[in-house]
Design an enzyme around this catalytic site. Structure first.
Site, short mmCIF file in Angstrom:
data_model
loop_
_atom_site.label_atom_id
_atom_site.label_comp_id
_atom_site.label_asym_id
_atom_site.label_seq_id
_atom_site.Cartn_x
_atom_site.Cartn_y
_atom_site.Cartn_z
N THR A 174 0.82 -1.22 0.00
CA THR A 174 0.00 0.00 0.00
C THR A 174 0.85 1.27 0.00
O THR A 174 0.68 2.16 -0.84
CB THR A 174 -0.93 -0.01 1.23
OG1 THR A 174 -1.65 -1.25 1.22
CG2 THR A 174 -1.90 1.15 1.20
N CYS A 183 0.08 7.61 9.55
CA CYS A 183 -0.90 8.48 8.87
C CYS A 183 -1.58 9.43 9.85
O CYS A 183 -1.69 10.64 9.60
CB CYS A 183 -1.93 7.62 8.15
SG CYS A 183 -2.59 6.28 9.16
N HIS A 197 -1.40 7.41 19.71
CA HIS A 197 -1.17 8.57 18.83
C HIS A 197 -0.59 9.78 19.58
O HIS A 197 0.26 10.49 19.05
CB HIS A 197 -2.47 8.96 18.13
CG HIS A 197 -3.09 7.78 17.44
ND1 HIS A 197 -4.06 7.00 18.04
CD2 HIS A 197 -2.87 7.24 16.23
CE1 HIS A 197 -4.41 6.02 17.21
NE2 HIS A 197 -3.71 6.14 16.11
N HIS A 235 -9.65 7.91 7.96
CA HIS A 235 -9.84 8.16 9.40
C HIS A 235 -10.52 9.52 9.56
O HIS A 235 -10.39 10.39 8.69
CB HIS A 235 -8.49 8.29 10.12
CG HIS A 235 -7.59 7.11 10.04
ND1 HIS A 235 -7.89 5.89 10.58
CD2 HIS A 235 -6.34 6.98 9.51
CE1 HIS A 235 -6.87 5.05 10.40
NE2 HIS A 235 -5.93 5.68 9.74
N GLN A 260 -5.53 7.45 5.00
CA GLN A 260 -4.45 6.67 5.62
C GLN A 260 -3.47 6.10 4.61
O GLN A 260 -2.28 5.94 4.91
CB GLN A 260 -5.05 5.54 6.47
CG GLN A 260 -5.62 4.35 5.69
CD GLN A 260 -7.03 4.58 5.18
OE1 GLN A 260 -7.61 5.63 5.39
NE2 GLN A 260 -7.59 3.59 4.48
P1 NAD Z 1 1.22 -3.68 3.11
O1 NAD Z 1 1.00 -4.99 3.74
O2 NAD Z 1 0.18 -3.11 2.21
O3 NAD Z 1 2.58 -3.71 2.27
C1 NAD Z 1 3.76 -4.26 2.78
C2 NAD Z 1 4.52 -4.94 1.65
O4 NAD Z 1 5.74 -5.44 2.15
C3 NAD Z 1 3.76 -6.12 1.05
O5 NAD Z 1 3.86 -6.04 -0.36
C4 NAD Z 1 4.51 -7.33 1.59
O6 NAD Z 1 4.47 -8.43 0.70
C5 NAD Z 1 5.92 -6.78 1.68
N1 NAD Z 1 6.81 -7.49 2.60
C6 NAD Z 1 6.50 -8.30 3.63
N2 NAD Z 1 7.62 -8.76 4.23
C7 NAD Z 1 8.65 -8.22 3.56
C8 NAD Z 1 10.06 -8.30 3.68
N3 NAD Z 1 10.64 -9.06 4.63
N4 NAD Z 1 10.84 -7.60 2.83
C9 NAD Z 1 10.29 -6.85 1.85
N5 NAD Z 1 8.94 -6.74 1.69
C10 NAD Z 1 8.14 -7.41 2.52
O7 NAD Z 1 1.55 -2.69 4.30
P2 NAD Z 1 1.38 -1.11 4.30
O8 NAD Z 1 -0.03 -0.78 4.64
O9 NAD Z 1 1.98 -0.51 3.08
O10 NAD Z 1 2.23 -0.72 5.58
C11 NAD Z 1 3.64 -0.59 5.54
C12 NAD Z 1 4.10 0.26 6.69
O11 NAD Z 1 3.50 1.55 6.56
C13 NAD Z 1 3.70 -0.24 8.08
O12 NAD Z 1 4.70 0.15 9.00
C14 NAD Z 1 2.44 0.53 8.37
O13 NAD Z 1 2.17 0.66 9.74
C15 NAD Z 1 2.77 1.86 7.73
N6 NAD Z 1 1.61 2.68 7.36
C16 NAD Z 1 0.53 2.11 6.77
C17 NAD Z 1 -0.56 2.90 6.48
C18 NAD Z 1 -1.80 2.32 5.86
O14 NAD Z 1 -2.87 2.82 6.12
N7 NAD Z 1 -1.74 1.30 5.06
C19 NAD Z 1 -0.52 4.27 6.73
C20 NAD Z 1 0.64 4.84 7.26
C21 NAD Z 1 1.71 4.02 7.59
#
Ligand code: NAD
Length: 338
Positions: A12, A141, A195, A221, A302
């Site tokens: 994401t 976020c 938060h 959110h 987010q």
């Molecule tokens: P996600 O699950 O959508 O994407 C994570 C990606 O990393 C996936 O493609 C997964 O296959 C890959 N992955 C898993 N293990 C791995 C590894 N060992 N090496 C490389 N790639 C690997 O997650 P996301 O929502 O993008 O979240 C990522 C980070 O961003 C988290 O710390 C999350 O808390 C933060 N975040 C997420 C959001 C949200 O709303 N989605 C918002 C802000 C921050």
């Protein structure tokens, strides 16, 4: 020489950051790393982003799926000036030693603990703090949304106390395993939610209490905000101040935008990629003053508000631009025009 940026984790956040990096005239995308050959791996190939295997043992899986790899994550890190780690919460911490072994500075996301890194980052809040750091966390976020809101209030009026109730989406649209379903959860039940302490990683002295709820929604959110200011400006003045910020969208009172669904529709109508809304969406009409108490509602997308922050964190960490220049460049290239 443009900055060579690697993105480890192409989900994401990672796929959005990779796209944003390719828009920057001073950056080049070394590639992205994925654990498995799913539809997002195919997207990377379609976008002509060099694709690396995040886990060496799985190289064959990509070959079986007919996907050509540029190499392993270690090779990608070795070729980069900086890595953006966008792996799921907790995996960034496991990857830290990989980045250290290559002496490559790394950015992590809000799912990692604050004590993993040298500094937590928000472009509007503490751009300069990331200079020369090896490990930087772009805050979550919600914390990004709160930092952008509180920074100008703090500078202009002083903040005596912030009280925020965060109504949090249960999961992202693609997270089929998330909930709640048909329920409303105080989450956590005890105070504070994480938060408030997270905002203090950006503004250590700021007094803030936060409460969280989770609801069965995926779009955005919503924050219900009450800030006791150090003075008593008119609501109109606060509205103008917030409207002048480059990463806020003041929702016009007569726009008919009454919630997250309408906001997403608005963004899609205007051709925003993936319907992303990088700005804090503040309902103009909600901005109210009662004595020195400010009240307002804001919605936070987010999946995308941290994306420009990651781009700025790259420049902040490598010291290639100051806050004003970096924010201007990021906003302009991404098309942040609301
Ligand atoms: P996600 O699950 O959508 O994407 C994570 C990606 O990393 C996936 O493609 C997964 O296959 C890959 N992955 C898993 N293990 C791995 C590894 N060992 N090496 C490389 N790639 C690997 O997650 P996301 O929502 O993008 O979240 C990522 C980070 O961003 C988290 O710390 C999350 O808390 C933060 N975040 C997420 C959001 C949200 O709303 N989605 C918002 C802000 C921050």
């Amino acid at each position: 020489m443009s900055i060579q940026v690697a993105v480890n984790g192409y989900g994401t956040i990672g796929k959005r950051v990779a796209d944003a990096v390719t828009l920057q005239p001073d950056m080049e995308l070394v590639g992205v790393a994925k654990t498995r050959p799913n539809h997002e791996a195919e997207l990377a190939v379609e976008n002509r982003y060099p694709l690396y295997a995040a886990i060496e043992d799985r190289v064959e899986l990509f070959a079986d799926a007919g996907i050509d790899l540029a190499g392993t994550a270690a090779e990608m890190v070795a070729a980069a000036d900086i890595v953006v780690d966008a792996t799921p919460s907790g995996i960034g911490a496991e990857n830290k030693s990989l980045y250290e072994s290559h002496d490559t500075p790394a950015l992590y996301q809000g799912g990692e603990d604050a004590d993993l890194v040298d500094v937590s980052f928000n472009a509007r809040g503490n751009f300069g703090a990331a200079a020369d750091a090896d490990h930087v966390r772009v805050v979550s976020c919600n914390t990004t949304g709160l930092s952008r809101l509180l920074a100008p209030l703090q500078e202009e009026y002083g903040v005596e106390k912030a009280r925020v109730t965060l109504v949090r989406r249960g999961g992202d649209p693609s997270q089929t395993d998330r909930g709640p379903i048909n329920d409303i959860l105080p989450n956590p039940v005890g105070l504070p939610s994480h938060h408030g302490p997270d905002v203090n990683t950006i503004f250590p002295e700021l007094s803030i209490d936060t409460l969280g709820l989770k609801v069965p929604a995926t779009l955005m959110h919503t924050h219900s905000v009450n800030v006791t200011l150090g003075s008593t400006p008119a609501a109109e003045e606060v509205r103008d101040l917030l409207g002048e910020q480059s990463r806020t969208f003041m929702i016009p009172a007569d726009s008919g935008i009454d919630g997250a669904g309408a906001l997403k529709e608005f963004a899609m109508d205007r051709g925003r990629p993936r319907g992303d809304i990088w700005e804090n969406c503040i309902w103009s009409k909600s901005v109210s003053m009662e004595g020195s108490d400010l009240y307002l509602f804001q919605a936070i997308h987010q999946e995308s508000d941290v994306v420009p922050e990651n781009v700025d964190a790259i420049r902040a960490t490598l010291g290639t631009a100051d806050a004003a220049e970096s924010i201007r460049r990021t906003n302009e290239t991404m098309g942040m025009d609301l």
